[in-house]
Design a protein around this motif. Structure first.
Motif, mmCIF file in Angstrom:
data_model
loop_
_atom_site.group_PDB
_atom_site.id
_atom_site.type_symbol
_atom_site.label_atom_id
_atom_site.label_comp_id
_atom_site.label_asym_id
_atom_site.label_seq_id
_atom_site.Cartn_x
_atom_site.Cartn_y
_atom_site.Cartn_z
ATOM 1 N N LEU A 1 0.831 -1.212 0.000
ATOM 2 C CA LEU A 1 0.000 0.000 0.000
ATOM 3 C C LEU A 1 0.861 1.257 0.000
ATOM 4 C CD1 LEU A 1 -2.918 -0.924 2.452
ATOM 5 C CD2 LEU A 1 -2.951 -0.854 -0.049
ATOM 6 N N LYS A 2 1.977 1.225 0.717
ATOM 7 C CA LYS A 2 2.887 2.375 0.739
ATOM 8 C C LYS A 2 3.500 2.628 -0.641
ATOM 9 C CE LYS A 2 5.746 2.618 4.288
ATOM 10 N NZ LYS A 2 6.672 2.187 5.355
ATOM 11 N N SER A 3 3.729 1.562 -1.393
ATOM 12 C CA SER A 3 4.299 1.725 -2.735
ATOM 13 C C SER A 3 3.244 2.140 -3.753
ATOM 14 C CB SER A 3 4.950 0.415 -3.195
ATOM 15 O OG SER A 3 3.977 -0.595 -3.401
ATOM 16 N N ALA A 4 1.974 1.832 -3.453
ATOM 17 C CA ALA A 4 0.910 2.115 -4.419
ATOM 18 C C ALA A 4 0.232 3.452 -4.188
ATOM 19 C CB ALA A 4 -0.146 1.001 -4.369
ATOM 20 N N SER A 5 0.379 4.032 -2.993
ATOM 21 C CA SER A 5 -0.367 5.250 -2.661
ATOM 22 C C SER A 5 0.471 6.163 -1.761
ATOM 23 C CB SER A 5 -1.673 4.871 -1.941
ATOM 24 O OG SER A 5 -2.229 5.964 -1.270
ATOM 25 N N GLU A 6 0.567 7.423 -2.137
ATOM 26 C CA GLU A 6 1.287 8.402 -1.327
ATOM 27 C C GLU A 6 0.586 8.606 0.006
ATOM 28 O OE1 GLU A 6 4.122 11.358 -0.243
ATOM 29 O OE2 GLU A 6 4.099 9.648 -1.622
ATOM 30 N N TYR A 7 -0.740 8.534 0.007
ATOM 31 C CA TYR A 7 -1.507 8.694 1.248
ATOM 32 C C TYR A 7 -1.121 7.615 2.253
ATOM 33 C CZ TYR A 7 -5.457 8.934 4.469
ATOM 34 O OH TYR A 7 -6.237 9.027 5.594
ATOM 35 N N TYR A 8 -1.106 6.353 1.805
ATOM 36 C CA TYR A 8 -0.769 5.258 2.710
ATOM 37 C C TYR A 8 0.705 5.323 3.123
ATOM 38 C CZ TYR A 8 -5.309 3.081 1.917
ATOM 39 O OH TYR A 8 -6.649 2.830 1.865
ATOM 40 N N ARG A 9 1.562 5.796 2.233
ATOM 41 C CA ARG A 9 2.974 5.934 2.601
ATOM 42 C C ARG A 9 3.138 6.879 3.777
ATOM 43 N NH1 ARG A 9 7.275 9.018 2.289
ATOM 44 N NH2 ARG A 9 6.125 10.736 1.334
ATOM 45 N N LEU A 10 2.408 7.988 3.725
ATOM 46 C CA LEU A 10 2.488 8.966 4.814
ATOM 47 C C LEU A 10 1.858 8.430 6.091
ATOM 48 C CD1 LEU A 10 1.612 12.204 2.798
ATOM 49 C CD2 LEU A 10 3.853 11.549 3.695
ATOM 50 N N MET A 11 0.690 7.765 5.975
ATOM 51 C CA MET A 11 -0.029 7.294 7.160
ATOM 52 C C MET A 11 0.716 6.149 7.850
ATOM 53 S SD MET A 11 -2.469 9.372 7.473
ATOM 54 C CE MET A 11 -3.436 8.613 8.765
ATOM 55 N N PHE A 12 1.277 5.224 7.072
ATOM 56 C CA PHE A 12 1.991 4.098 7.684
ATOM 57 C C PHE A 12 3.402 4.480 8.136
ATOM 58 C CE2 PHE A 12 -1.055 1.332 5.223
ATOM 59 C CZ PHE A 12 -1.679 0.816 6.350
ATOM 60 N N SER A 13 3.800 5.692 7.799
ATOM 61 C CA SER A 13 5.061 6.217 8.318
ATOM 62 C C SER A 13 4.822 7.205 9.453
ATOM 63 C CB SER A 13 5.845 6.926 7.200
ATOM 64 O OG SER A 13 6.118 6.045 6.149
ATOM 65 N N ASN B 1 0.892 8.400 11.598
ATOM 66 C CA ASN B 1 -0.156 8.078 12.566
ATOM 67 C C ASN B 1 -0.419 6.575 12.713
ATOM 68 O OD1 ASN B 1 -0.395 10.804 12.895
ATOM 69 N ND2 ASN B 1 -2.253 11.020 11.654
ATOM 70 N N TRP B 2 -0.261 5.800 11.615
ATOM 71 C CA TRP B 2 -0.601 4.382 11.660
ATOM 72 C C TRP B 2 0.640 3.490 11.779
ATOM 73 C CZ3 TRP B 2 -4.359 4.288 6.846
ATOM 74 C CH2 TRP B 2 -5.513 5.043 7.144
ATOM 75 N N ILE B 3 1.798 4.046 12.089
ATOM 76 C CA ILE B 3 3.046 3.284 12.014
ATOM 77 C C ILE B 3 3.057 2.064 12.924
ATOM 78 C CG2 ILE B 3 4.265 4.672 13.770
ATOM 79 C CD1 ILE B 3 6.765 4.425 11.972
ATOM 80 N N GLU B 4 2.410 2.130 14.082
ATOM 81 C CA GLU B 4 2.421 1.010 15.024
ATOM 82 C C GLU B 4 1.150 0.175 14.956
ATOM 83 O OE1 GLU B 4 4.966 0.198 16.747
ATOM 84 O OE2 GLU B 4 6.199 1.952 16.304
ATOM 85 N N LYS B 5 0.221 0.552 14.091
ATOM 86 C CA LYS B 5 -1.094 -0.090 14.092
ATOM 87 C C LYS B 5 -1.137 -1.303 13.173
ATOM 88 C CE LYS B 5 -3.944 3.904 15.328
ATOM 89 N NZ LYS B 5 -5.129 4.703 14.965
#
Length: 475
Positions: free
Chosen positions: A340-352, A354-358
């Motif tokens: 998801l991080k490679s497919a979407s800039e939004y997910y790259r930011l979120m998983f890096s 607010n969602w990094i530990e989730k």
């Protein structure tokens, strides 16, 4: 078709358009004033196109059409159309105000009534109004209104009109469905074959009527009334008006039945390999593969052309290979953070961030169906858009900064935008500043809205004064 242009390939069609045929590459179809082609369909010996400014052109080697080896403009004056559909020898045209016109051969009443075969002028079908979908079969025609009412007319030798008999009809007749309480009565799409018709419901059920001589209904024998077919959860359907086969798309897989190069398949069979389109799926079952005309009533957008398609799809909702779950309405969708991080800039930011530990992410702003469709698009490149999910998808595209999804949404709205749907789409166009749709709105206002305002003012002098006061106040 690409974003910029439409191309033709094949010796015959190139000759109709005075194009040089080249075995190594397709030839670009040039349109005047930079207009784009939004729909293509064909019959025996002719091809028709619809442009984004509502004009219809036709090219043919049949002398009846009188096209002189180029595209002939069908509609003149102020008429603008939003959909076309071809039969074997006839053409249906859906005007932007929901009225239906026909032209071409009429030996089987596929146009309407006792009219002679008109190739040079359009005939208005009197008793059809507020139509949103038209379909051309071999020798029969169908339409669907904004209320979901289905009408059929033309040849009925095999019961393809769905009227319970095998008598031809010269005027559109209402098709009745034996609806049970458990069935969603909203029809999503209709396709028509050589001698059969298929009806896809929003709940994924598929119904059919007409000939089953080659197994194209998957029902065992001919049916003159619409009958539920043995396949569930269908998302999209296709068939050819020239052959006896049917195709259905379910999730990630295509199914086929009817006359194939392997013989007659009397019931739907799952095709072994994943495909990116109906045209691709047809290569497995036909000796001569088919293409399918681009429709202006768009349900599916995009395609995934990578050779790693199958591997990428395994990363979606796979219980054996995931590291994050999205929780929506007590349902979950499994995915891979890395992909998801490679497919979407939004997910790259979120998983890096607010969602990094989730390992679980709760989604409250979108329905399960809409979010599932979006995540599936990131894995397959394809998404299905209908009126029921367009508002959520536009908001999601804006929130997630997904330009590709926003472009798909704008394309859907452009092709579905008319006088009836304008109140629904106008708030979206305004809120999300869809400037690409302003030209379509302007045409609709000039051609559909202003004439009615004028008539209203002429019939009421007090409203005329009120209108002038508002106009000058704004000035």
């Amino acid at each position: 078709m690409t974003k910029e242009a439409t191309y033709a390939y094949g010796k015959e069609i190139c000759s109709w358009l005075s194009l040089e045929h080249d075995w190594t590459k397709p030839q670009r179809i040039w349109c005047k004033n930079g207009v784009k082609i939004v729909q293509v369909d064909s019959g025996y010996g002719f091809v028709a196109i619809l442009t984004d400014d509502g004009r219809v052109y036709l090219a043919s080697n049949d002398s009846n059409w009188k096209t002189n080896n180029t595209f002939r403009l069908i509609n003149t004056g102020n008429d603008r159309f939003k959909m076309i559909a071809c039969g074997w020898h006839h053409l249906l045209l859906l005007r932007q105000d929901g009225l239906v016109f026909t032209m071409g051969d009429n030996h089987w009443s596929q146009i309407t009534g006792d009219e002679k075969s008109p190739y040079e002028c359009m005939i208005h079908i009197d008793n059809l109004e507020n139509v949103k979908l038209i379909v051309g079969g071999g020798l029969h025609s169908l339409s669907m209104t904004n209320k979901g009412e289905i009408y059929s007319w033309g040849s009925n030798d095999w019961g393809q009109l769905g009227l319970g008999d095998e008598e031809d009809r010269g005027i559109p007749c209402l098709v009745a469905f034996p609806i049970a309480n458990s069935i969603d009565i909203h029809i999503k799409d209709i396709v028509a074959g050589k001698y059969h018709s298929l009806f896809l419901f929003e709940n994924g059920q598929l119904w059919g009527c007409g000939s089953n001589s080659d197994g194209e209904l998957g029902l065992g024998f001919d049916r003159s009334k619409p009958t539920k077919m043995p396949i569930e959860d269908v998302q999209q359907i296709a068939c050819s008006k020239f052959d006896s086969f049917s195709l259905a798309y379910r999730g990630s897989w295509y199914y086929a039945w009817g006359r194939t190069k392997y013989g007659i398949w009397s019931s739907p069979k799952k095709l072994n390999n994943p495909h990116s389109s109906f045209a691709s799926a047809s290569t497995m079952i036909l000796s001569s593969p088919h293409t399918f005309g681009l429709t202006s009533i768009i349900h599916a957008f995009g395609s995934y052309d990578s050779l790693s398609y199958k591997s990428i799809l395994r990363l979606f909702n796979n219980q054996h290979n995931y590291d994050v779950e999205f929780i929506i309405d007590k349902k979950n969708i499994k995915a891979s953070k890395c992909y998801l991080k490679s497919a979407s800039e939004y997910y790259r930011l979120m998983f890096s961030g607010n969602w990094i530990e989730k390992n679980q992410v709760i989604i409250n702003d979108y329905s399960y169906e809409t979010y599932y469709a979006y995540l599936l698009m990131l894995h397959t490149g394809k998404i299905y858009i209908i009126r029921q999910n367009i508002t959520e998808l536009v908001d999601l595209a804006n929130c997630y900064g997904d330009e590709r999804l926003m472009e798909y949404c704008e394309s859907f709205i452009r092709n579905d935008l008319d006088e009836q749907t304008m109140p629904t789409y106008l708030p979206l166009i305004k809120k999300y500043e869809m400037k690409k749709l302003h030209d379509k709105l302007t045409h609709l206002i000039i051609e559909q809205v202003l004439p009615k305002i004028t008539d209203n003012l002429l019939q009421n002098n007090e409203k005329s004064i009120e209108f002038l006061n508002r106009f000058y106040d704004q000035q």
